[in-house]
Design a protein around this motif. Sequence first.
Motif, PDB file in Angstrom:
ATOM      1  N   ARG A   1      58.869  49.548  39.013  1.00 43.57           N
ATOM      2  CA  ARG A   1      58.819  51.034  39.579  1.00 43.57           C
ATOM      3  C   ARG A   1      57.275  51.463  39.923  1.00 43.57           C
ATOM      4  O   ARG A   1      57.151  51.894  41.099  1.00 43.57           O
ATOM      5  N   ARG A   2      56.637  51.145  38.892  1.00 44.38           N
ATOM      6  CA  ARG A   2      55.073  51.575  39.246  1.00 44.38           C
ATOM      7  C   ARG A   2      54.327  50.586  40.341  1.00 44.38           C
ATOM      8  O   ARG A   2      53.913  51.308  41.171  1.00 44.38           O
ATOM      9  N   ARG A   3      54.780  49.436  40.150  1.00 42.19           N
ATOM     10  CA  ARG A   3      54.060  48.593  41.326  1.00 42.19           C
ATOM     11  C   ARG A   3      54.472  48.773  42.636  1.00 42.19           C
ATOM     12  O   ARG A   3      54.001  48.664  43.616  1.00 42.19           O
ATOM     13  N   HIS A   4      55.902  48.947  42.639  1.00 43.24           N
ATOM     14  CA  HIS A   4      56.611  49.334  43.998  1.00 43.24           C
ATOM     15  C   HIS A   4      55.787  50.421  44.736  1.00 43.24           C
ATOM     16  O   HIS A   4      55.536  50.335  45.697  1.00 43.24           O
ATOM     17  N   ALA A   5      55.737  51.325  43.924  1.00 38.83           N
ATOM     18  CA  ALA A   5      55.092  52.770  44.429  1.00 38.83           C
ATOM     19  C   ALA A   5      53.613  52.515  44.759  1.00 38.83           C
ATOM     20  O   ALA A   5      52.962  52.928  46.001  1.00 38.83           O
ATOM     21  N   GLU A   6      52.765  51.734  44.033  1.00 38.62           N
ATOM     22  CA  GLU A   6      51.450  51.421  44.405  1.00 38.62           C
ATOM     23  C   GLU A   6      51.408  50.561  45.562  1.00 38.62           C
ATOM     24  O   GLU A   6      50.699  50.650  46.583  1.00 38.62           O
TER      25      GLU A   6
ATOM     26  N   GLN B   1      53.603  50.367  48.009  1.00 33.13           N
ATOM     27  CA  GLN B   1      53.859  51.294  49.276  1.00 33.13           C
ATOM     28  C   GLN B   1      52.794  52.222  49.621  1.00 33.13           C
ATOM     29  O   GLN B   1      52.666  52.433  50.892  1.00 33.13           O
ATOM     30  N   THR B   2      52.197  52.568  48.759  1.00 30.57           N
ATOM     31  CA  THR B   2      50.880  53.473  48.803  1.00 30.57           C
ATOM     32  C   THR B   2      49.891  52.628  49.637  1.00 30.57           C
ATOM     33  O   THR B   2      49.293  52.838  50.583  1.00 30.57           O
TER      34      THR B   2
ATOM     35  N   ASN C   1      59.063  46.973  51.902  1.00 28.61           N
ATOM     36  CA  ASN C   1      59.870  46.258  51.031  1.00 28.61           C
ATOM     37  C   ASN C   1      60.337  44.697  51.249  1.00 28.61           C
ATOM     38  O   ASN C   1      60.168  44.072  50.427  1.00 28.61           O
TER      39      ASN C   1
END
Length: 86
Positions: A41-46, A48-49, A54
Amino acid sequence: MEDASLIDQVALSTGLSPAVAGRVVEDVLAFYRETAERYVRRRHAELQTEGKKNPEIFPLLAGELDGRLVAPPTLSERQLRRIVYG
């Protein structure tokens, strides 16, 4: 969770005081206590930033997880028994 021998080793090998070595050890242990789910979850958000999408993110995450130590899932007594006895 404090491991006095590990803290002593870090202090000895780095020249840090035992107090600072203890904080370093705790920071490193906290980093590796992160569960796979939380890491994803954390890395996915990073990612995306950073503008990644995806189709690019998920293969990156899979590769990162292959080489990363993460906290194991919490197992019930029943799951533990199944590991031992099949």
